[in-house]
Design a protein around this motif. Structure first.
Motif, PDB file in Angstrom:
ATOM      1  N   GLN A  43      68.263 -37.488 -16.805  1.00  0.00           N
ATOM      2  CA  GLN A  43      67.443 -36.863 -17.853  1.00  0.00           C
ATOM      3  C   GLN A  43      68.349 -36.359 -18.971  1.00  0.00           C
ATOM      4  O   GLN A  43      69.250 -35.568 -18.746  1.00  0.00           O
ATOM      5  CB  GLN A  43      66.646 -35.691 -17.257  1.00  0.00           C
ATOM      6  N   ILE A  44      68.124 -36.856 -20.186  1.00  0.00           N
ATOM      7  CA  ILE A  44      68.860 -36.421 -21.372  1.00  0.00           C
ATOM      8  C   ILE A  44      67.818 -35.796 -22.297  1.00  0.00           C
ATOM      9  O   ILE A  44      67.091 -36.519 -22.987  1.00  0.00           O
ATOM     10  CB  ILE A  44      69.570 -37.594 -22.086  1.00  0.00           C
ATOM     11  N   GLY A  45      67.703 -34.471 -22.277  1.00  0.00           N
ATOM     12  CA  GLY A  45      66.629 -33.820 -23.025  1.00  0.00           C
ATOM     13  C   GLY A  45      65.298 -34.288 -22.470  1.00  0.00           C
ATOM     14  O   GLY A  45      65.067 -34.271 -21.264  1.00  0.00           O
ATOM     15  N   LYS A  46      64.413 -34.771 -23.350  1.00  0.00           N
ATOM     16  CA  LYS A  46      63.110 -35.274 -22.908  1.00  0.00           C
ATOM     17  C   LYS A  46      63.139 -36.777 -22.645  1.00  0.00           C
ATOM     18  O   LYS A  46      62.109 -37.397 -22.422  1.00  0.00           O
ATOM     19  CB  LYS A  46      62.051 -34.966 -23.968  1.00  0.00           C
ATOM     20  N   TYR A  47      64.318 -37.380 -22.637  1.00  0.00           N
ATOM     21  CA  TYR A  47      64.469 -38.828 -22.508  1.00  0.00           C
ATOM     22  C   TYR A  47      65.113 -39.158 -21.164  1.00  0.00           C
ATOM     23  O   TYR A  47      66.133 -38.557 -20.792  1.00  0.00           O
ATOM     24  CB  TYR A  47      65.345 -39.334 -23.655  1.00  0.00           C
ATOM     25  N   MET A  48      64.550 -40.120 -20.438  1.00  0.00           N
ATOM     26  CA  MET A  48      65.129 -40.546 -19.162  1.00  0.00           C
ATOM     27  C   MET A  48      66.003 -41.768 -19.402  1.00  0.00           C
ATOM     28  O   MET A  48      65.513 -42.829 -19.783  1.00  0.00           O
ATOM     29  CB  MET A  48      64.025 -40.887 -18.149  1.00  0.00           C
ATOM     30  N   SER A  49      67.315 -41.612 -19.208  1.00  0.00           N
ATOM     31  CA  SER A  49      68.273 -42.701 -19.375  1.00  0.00           C
ATOM     32  C   SER A  49      68.437 -43.387 -18.026  1.00  0.00           C
ATOM     33  O   SER A  49      68.784 -42.745 -17.037  1.00  0.00           O
ATOM     34  CB  SER A  49      69.606 -42.147 -19.880  1.00  0.00           C
ATOM     35  N   GLU A  50      68.168 -44.699 -17.990  1.00  0.00           N
ATOM     36  CA  GLU A  50      68.141 -45.421 -16.720  1.00  0.00           C
ATOM     37  C   GLU A  50      69.419 -46.191 -16.418  1.00  0.00           C
ATOM     38  O   GLU A  50      69.655 -46.563 -15.261  1.00  0.00           O
ATOM     39  CB  GLU A  50      66.971 -46.411 -16.732  1.00  0.00           C
ATOM     40  N   VAL A  51      70.216 -46.510 -17.444  1.00  0.00           N
ATOM     41  CA  VAL A  51      71.460 -47.254 -17.257  1.00  0.00           C
ATOM     42  C   VAL A  51      72.560 -46.610 -18.088  1.00  0.00           C
ATOM     43  O   VAL A  51      72.282 -45.912 -19.062  1.00  0.00           O
ATOM     44  CB  VAL A  51      71.306 -48.753 -17.634  1.00  0.00           C
ATOM     45  N   LEU A  52      73.806 -46.856 -17.699  1.00  0.00           N
ATOM     46  CA  LEU A  52      74.965 -46.354 -18.430  1.00  0.00           C
ATOM     47  C   LEU A  52      75.542 -47.485 -19.268  1.00  0.00           C
ATOM     48  O   LEU A  52      76.131 -48.429 -18.724  1.00  0.00           O
ATOM     49  CB  LEU A  52      76.031 -45.821 -17.467  1.00  0.00           C
ATOM     50  N   THR A  53      75.331 -47.419 -20.586  1.00  0.00           N
ATOM     51  CA  THR A  53      75.889 -48.411 -21.497  1.00  0.00           C
ATOM     52  C   THR A  53      77.396 -48.169 -21.580  1.00  0.00           C
ATOM     53  O   THR A  53      77.843 -47.039 -21.739  1.00  0.00           O
ATOM     54  CB  THR A  53      75.235 -48.283 -22.895  1.00  0.00           C
ATOM     55  N   LEU A  54      78.182 -49.242 -21.466  1.00  0.00           N
ATOM     56  CA  LEU A  54      79.634 -49.113 -21.367  1.00  0.00           C
ATOM     57  C   LEU A  54      80.330 -49.278 -22.704  1.00  0.00           C
ATOM     58  O   LEU A  54      79.904 -50.045 -23.562  1.00  0.00           O
ATOM     59  CB  LEU A  54      80.164 -50.149 -20.375  1.00  0.00           C
ATOM     60  N   GLY A  55      81.432 -48.557 -22.858  1.00  0.00           N
ATOM     61  CA  GLY A  55      82.239 -48.662 -24.059  1.00  0.00           C
ATOM     62  C   GLY A  55      83.621 -48.094 -23.825  1.00  0.00           C
ATOM     63  O   GLY A  55      83.920 -47.549 -22.754  1.00  0.00           O
TER      64      GLY A  55
END
Length: 124
Positions: free
Chosen positions: A88-100
């Protein structure tokens, strides 16, 4: 998803087994939607990434605002870890980790194949 990682001057991480490496599921996908995420604590972009029929479209909050304009991201392929638990990032659910990788100033440069590959292809 964002995580603090060591910089380029840090020592290599401890050795792992090949089976441990295989436990991290890194796939390629195509960005199908991108929009600013002004509510995030650190500047970020909301991404929707298509990982093909087996995984589908997943969401990611990525701190990539230094080098990338959301308007130019759709159609671009990126790599992401697809088997971390959602975050959970604020009100947004992040489902994957974008790589960089960090540039000289620590801003994120996304990791992507240099030629088109099938969505959902796994890194090996």
């Amino acid at each position: 998803m964002t995580h603090a990682l060591p910089n380029a001057d840090a020592q290599a991480a401890p050795a792992i087994t090949f089976d441990q490496f295989l436990a991290v599921d890194i796939r390629v996908g195509t960005i199908v939607a991108a929009e600013p995420f002004p509510e995030a604590r650190k500047p970020a972009v909301k991404l929707e990434i298509d990982f093909g029929p087996a995984i589908g479209v997943k969401r990611s909050s990525a701190q990539i605002t230094e080098h990338y304009d959301p308007a130019t991201l759709v159609g671009r392929q990126v790599a992401a870890v697809v088997n971390f638990p959602p975050r959970q990032i604020g009100k947004y659910m992040s489902e994957v980790l974008t790589l960089g990788f960090p540039d000289a100033n620590g801003a994120v440069v996304m990791f992507a194949p240099d030629q088109p590959v099938a969505n959902g292809a796994r890194l090996f």
